[in-house]
Motif scaffolding. Structure first.
Motif, short mmCIF file in Angstrom:
data_model
loop_
_atom_site.label_atom_id
_atom_site.label_comp_id
_atom_site.label_asym_id
_atom_site.label_seq_id
_atom_site.Cartn_x
_atom_site.Cartn_y
_atom_site.Cartn_z
N GLU A 196 -21.60 29.98 -4.88
CA GLU A 196 -20.79 30.88 -5.71
C GLU A 196 -21.29 30.93 -7.15
O GLU A 196 -21.41 32.01 -7.74
N ASN A 197 -21.57 29.76 -7.75
CA ASN A 197 -21.95 29.80 -9.16
C ASN A 197 -23.44 30.04 -9.40
O ASN A 197 -23.90 30.09 -10.54
N ARG A 198 -24.22 30.19 -8.33
CA ARG A 198 -25.64 30.50 -8.47
C ARG A 198 -25.97 31.93 -8.04
O ARG A 198 -27.11 32.35 -8.15
N PHE A 199 -24.98 32.67 -7.57
CA PHE A 199 -25.25 34.02 -7.09
C PHE A 199 -25.02 35.05 -8.20
O PHE A 199 -23.94 35.13 -8.78
N HIS A 200 -26.08 35.82 -8.50
CA HIS A 200 -25.99 36.95 -9.44
C HIS A 200 -26.92 38.04 -8.93
O HIS A 200 -28.06 37.74 -8.52
N PRO A 201 -26.50 39.30 -8.93
CA PRO A 201 -27.47 40.37 -8.64
C PRO A 201 -28.62 40.30 -9.62
O PRO A 201 -28.42 40.10 -10.82
N TRP A 202 -29.84 40.44 -9.10
CA TRP A 202 -31.00 40.23 -9.96
C TRP A 202 -31.06 41.21 -11.13
O TRP A 202 -31.53 40.85 -12.20
N ASP A 203 -30.63 42.45 -10.93
CA ASP A 203 -30.71 43.38 -12.04
C ASP A 203 -29.64 43.13 -13.09
O ASP A 203 -29.63 43.76 -14.15
N CYS A 236 -28.96 45.25 -2.54
CA CYS A 236 -28.18 44.79 -1.38
C CYS A 236 -27.00 43.95 -1.86
O CYS A 236 -27.20 42.96 -2.57
N PRO A 237 -25.76 44.30 -1.50
CA PRO A 237 -24.60 43.53 -1.98
C PRO A 237 -24.52 42.13 -1.37
O PRO A 237 -23.85 41.26 -1.93
N ILE A 238 -25.19 41.92 -0.24
CA ILE A 238 -25.16 40.58 0.38
C ILE A 238 -26.12 39.63 -0.33
O ILE A 238 -25.77 38.50 -0.66
N SER A 239 -27.34 40.11 -0.59
CA SER A 239 -28.37 39.23 -1.17
C SER A 239 -28.45 39.31 -2.69
O SER A 239 -28.92 38.38 -3.33
N GLY A 240 -28.00 40.44 -3.27
CA GLY A 240 -28.14 40.62 -4.71
C GLY A 240 -29.53 40.99 -5.15
O GLY A 240 -29.84 40.94 -6.34
N ILE A 241 -30.41 41.38 -4.20
CA ILE A 241 -31.79 41.73 -4.48
C ILE A 241 -32.01 43.20 -4.11
O ILE A 241 -31.54 43.65 -3.07
N PRO A 242 -32.71 43.98 -4.94
CA PRO A 242 -32.99 45.38 -4.60
C PRO A 242 -33.81 45.47 -3.31
O PRO A 242 -34.87 44.83 -3.19
N THR A 243 -33.33 46.25 -2.34
CA THR A 243 -34.00 46.30 -1.03
C THR A 243 -34.19 47.72 -0.50
O THR A 243 -35.06 47.93 0.34
#
Length: 422
Positions: free
Chosen positions: A45-52, A83-90
């Motif tokens: 939870e505290n390490r997840f951020h969308p990359w952008d 991607c809302p699951i990974s937080g990485i543009p896909t």
């Protein structure tokens, strides 16, 4: 006035506050309660951020790179949707993301999420006690090479209680411990048919172990025991930048052996002051201590081989490793599959290579066997590397492609005995 003391890092704590913490700790222990979690403790939870939208400029820049260079697997257009699951543009858009059933039903979104949280953890600024590596091995303790957990335990490493700690430490240690696991007398890789090691592989490893365990060979006189073990790492790049204390973990596995690590390749020496790879007409020597030296050769192996810089080769003291060489990759095949591979096979010494996954390694080995099959012996069939990195990595040019370092391994050498027609 309240008194203050400083801890080992120079951080000052109030004495009254410390006494209160000790009292609360005593009460929790007496009641059998777990200590409260530290806010620095990494969690999903505290390490997840969308990359952008990342707090890290590096990861925001990587998101921008993906958007600029990668293509959507559905539309073939630029990537504009995270991607809302990974937080990485896909994908190009939400519609394209929803239509990608293969992606949705695969494990890739969750693996990409791990890429995300591991990268944020490394940039979080938290303490990294897992990087406080142990020193030399006690003679009354035996190293267990069955898996990472038993290796860490028997070597006295910091307890790796979370996937974050395991990912951070195994990425660094994968290179030296992969080498050590092949050479060690209690290697997890056994002889065929139960294991991947061939009879020729056993012969090569037996010669090297003769040098590594001199106390077992005192009755036999050999000049090999007086020479350092030379470990050649070809196409060296990231592995050549690992700190000395990381590579020292390999030497601790063989405490009576002097080692020379020869990093070979145009990108084998990175000058941190110039922030660039440098070329030198002579070897660059860095001595870690009296038992371990780094030697950087900033040219291709076949050039140094033809100049006889490494002669003579000795199967008792010399071994070669190629980490993720890309023997079969279009962009690197020409560099590997000509003079360099011919020179490698001429040494008649053991050569081990790794791949990002099983398919990657098998493609590389197929390229070698198809080209030089009659001139080599297989030492180790392609198999899972017990000491591959557990940290997931991402190809920014293709965010659908994830991998882990050194996940599979194989071995071969130039044929020592050629068939003779009679």
């Amino acid at each position: 006035m309240r008194g203050y003391v400083a801890n080992s890092a120079g951080i000052r704590y109030g004495v009254g506050l410390m006494q209160k913490r000790h009292i609360m700790g005593f009460v929790r222990n007496a009641l059998g309660l777990d200590p409260p979690p530290s806010p620095d403790e990494p969690t999903v939870e505290n390490r997840f951020h969308p990359w952008d939208q990342s707090p890290s400029p590096d990861l925001r820049e990587r998101a921008a790179t993906i958007r600029a260079l990668a293509k959507c697997p559905v539309t073939g257009q630029e990537i504009n949707y995270t991607c809302p699951i990974s937080g990485i543009p896909t994908h190009h858009s939400r519609e394209a993301w929803e239509k990608d059933i293969d992606y949705q039903q695969s494990k890739r979104p969750e693996i990409l999420k791990k890429v995300n949280i591991y990268e944020h953890d490394l940039r979080s600024g938290r303490p990294f006690p897992e990087f406080d590596f142990p020193l030399d091995q006690d003679f009354d303790r035996m190293v267990n090479l069955t898996n990472w957990d038993l290796f860490f335990y028997t070597r006295g490493f910091y307890s790796m209680d979370t996937e974050f700690q395991l990912a951070a430490s195994t990425k660094m240690l994968s290179y030296p411990i992969t080498i050590g696991s092949v050479l060690h007398q209690f290697s997890p890789y056994s002889l065929n048919p139960k294991g991947p090691i061939s009879l020729e592989g056993l012969k090569s490893l037996a010669a090297l172990r003769y040098t590594l365990y001199p106390e077992q060979n005192r009755r036999v006189v050999s000049t090999a025991k007086d020479s350092p073990l030379r470990i050649f790492i070809l196409g060296a790049r990231a592995e050549a930048q690992l700190p000395g204390h990381v590579w020292k973990q390999l030497q601790f596995m063989f405490p009576e052996t002097q080692m020379e690590l020869h990093f070979v390749g145009p990108e084998s020496h990175f000058d941190r002051n110039k922030r660039d790879y440098v070329h030198s007409s002579t070897p660059i020597v860095r001595r870690v201590d009296e038992t371990l030296s780094f030697i950087y050769h900033t040219d291709f192996f076949h050039v140094l081989h033809e100049a006889q810089d490494f002669f003579p080769y000795d199967p008792y003291t010399d071994i070669f490793f190629c980490f993720h060489p890309g023997f079969a990759a279009p962009e690197s095949r020409e560099n590997w599959m000509g003079k360099t591979m011919e020179a490698l096979l001429e040494t008649k010494c053991a050569i081990f290579t790794t791949g990002f996954n099983e398919a990657d390694l098998k493609r590389d080995m197929a390229a070698v066997v198809d080209t030089y099959g009659k001139e080599l012996d297989m030492l180790m069939e392609p198999s899972h590397n017990v000491f591959g990195s557990t940290k997931w990595e991402l190809n920014d040019m293709n965010p659908q492609q994830v991998y882990q370092f050194n996940m599979y391994m194989a071995g071969f050498r130039g044929k020592r005995y050629h068939a003779i027609e009679v």
